[in-house]
Write an enzyme that holds these catalytic residues in place. Structure first.
Site, PDB file in Angstrom:
ATOM      1  CB  SER A 192      -2.393  -2.301  -1.259  1.00 33.85           C
ATOM      2  OG  SER A 192      -3.571  -1.725  -1.759  1.00 33.85           O
ATOM      3  CE  LYS A 227      -2.701  -0.619  -4.625  1.00 38.21           C
ATOM      4  NZ  LYS A 227      -3.359   0.417  -3.792  1.00 38.21           N
ATOM      5  CE1 TYR A 278      -4.470  -2.171  -8.344  1.00 36.95           C
ATOM      6  CE2 TYR A 278      -6.816  -2.457  -7.969  1.00 36.95           C
ATOM      7  CZ  TYR A 278      -5.592  -1.979  -7.564  1.00 36.95           C
ATOM      8  OH  TYR A 278      -5.486  -1.312  -6.368  1.00 36.95           O
ATOM      9  CE1 TYR A 332      -3.214   1.125   0.745  1.00 34.98           C
ATOM     10  CE2 TYR A 332      -3.930   0.524   2.940  1.00 34.98           C
ATOM     11  CZ  TYR A 332      -3.668   0.177   1.634  1.00 34.98           C
ATOM     12  OH  TYR A 332      -3.847  -1.113   1.220  1.00 34.98           O
ATOM     13  CB  VAL A 371      -7.484  -3.548   2.506  1.00 35.17           C
ATOM     14  CG1 VAL A 371      -7.213  -2.057   2.401  1.00 35.17           C
ATOM     15  CG2 VAL A 371      -7.749  -4.164   1.142  1.00 35.17           C
TER      16      VAL A 371
END
Length: 312
Positions: A65, A68, A190, A246, A264
């Site tokens: 992540s 992102k 992705y 998160y 993660v």
């Protein structure tokens, strides 16, 4: 008087060892479940050009992540304020892979850093780039000053094979008109994106523009190059502070007080505006999906340096 930064990193490295076994690796992605858990690395890159590392800071790991952050910045540069018609900028308060809010908010994800939001960002970039993985790697290689960055095909396949919930979110957003490309194509992009690998030193270098007013710190005495406008840099850091960890973003803001992005794969990157960036990695995660040792290390670094009190 604060001890020199290398001494502080050595101290944190020693203290962090007591936390091994307090978390577990992300075994819901089979390839990540095979990563040896007892590893810890930390790197600090300063806007002065100075850098320091400790532990396993040269070991590549799956960014997951954390990518992102980079795809969001690329999309923001492309679309500007128009980006916010397709994704929000509020904390979600829900798990990173939750589908519940999409049902009540007409397929508009809360922010770019939860999975649904990141899928929308990837959809936007899939419309723009024929080979999104090359575009992302090109940006990362430039920012990290490292030409040999790659994504791991085995991790990408492992993630793609288990991406059922992400696929469901993509189709749900498409049903609301917030998805332009085939969900299968976007999921392929992705998963390759998330499988990008870097080490702590490279990650700290690649995010240094966020601590430097949007300017990429140039090498070899060249002038810094503007990568992102100063206003957009401030806005990205604000979103990292409120949404980057998160549904533990509030806890991170309270404990650490810096803009962060977690993954993660066990990595966390933190921005100290005007000072530098910190990248930590340890693959054992807590229940929210954040690195146990990484969060501890950042909290200790802020306590020992006072950075969180003087820069925001």
């Amino acid at each position: 008087m604060t001890p020199p930064l290398p001494a502080l990193l050595d101290q944190i490295h020693t203290e962090a060892q007591a936390l091994y076994g307090k978390g577990r690796v992300a075994d819901y992605i089979p390839a990540l479940g095979e990563v040896p858990p007892r590893q810890f690395g930390m790197a600090v890159a300063l806007v002065s050009g100075e850098s320091h590392t400790v532990g396993d800071a040269q070991v590549p790991f799956s960014l997951q992540s954390i990518t992102k952050l980079f795809t969001f910045v690329i999309a923001l540069k492309l679309m500007g304020e128009g980006l916010w018609q397709r994704v929000g900028r509020e904390p979600s308060g829900a798990a990173f892979n939750s589908i519940v809010q999409l049902e009540t908010e007409n397929g508009i994800p809360r922010n770019p850093f939860i999975n649904a939001g990141a899928l929308v960002i990837t959809d936007i970039l899939t419309s723009r780039y024929a080979h999104l993985d090359y575009a992302l790697l090109g940006a990362l290689r430039r920012l990290a000053d490292e030409p040999n960055l790659h994504w791991n095909p085995r991790v990408a396949k492992s993630e793609r094979d288990t991406a059922h919930r992400n696929m469901a979110m993509a189709y749900f957003m498409k049903s609301h008109g917030n998805f332009q490309n085939a969900p299968e194509l976007v999921l392929d992009n992705y998963c390759r994106q998330c499988a990008t690998e870097m080490n702590c030193q490279q990650l700290a270098q690649a995010t240094l523009f966020l601590a430097n007013g949007g300017r990429d710190l140039a090498m070899d005495g060249q002038p810094d190059e503007l990568f992102l406008g100063a206003d957009d840099t401030r806005r990205v850091n604000a979103l990292l502070l409120t949404c980057g960890a998160y549904d533990a973003a509030g806890d991170f803001a309270y404990r650490i007080g810096l803009p962060v992005k977690t993954g993660v794969g066990g990595g966390i990157v933190a921005v100290v505006p005007g000072v530098g960036t910190v990248a930590v990695w340890s693959p054992e995660l807590d229940a929210k999906g954040n690195s146990v040792l990484g969060a501890f290390a950042l909290e200790r670094l802020v306590a020992l340096t006072g950075w969180g009190h003087t820069t925001l």
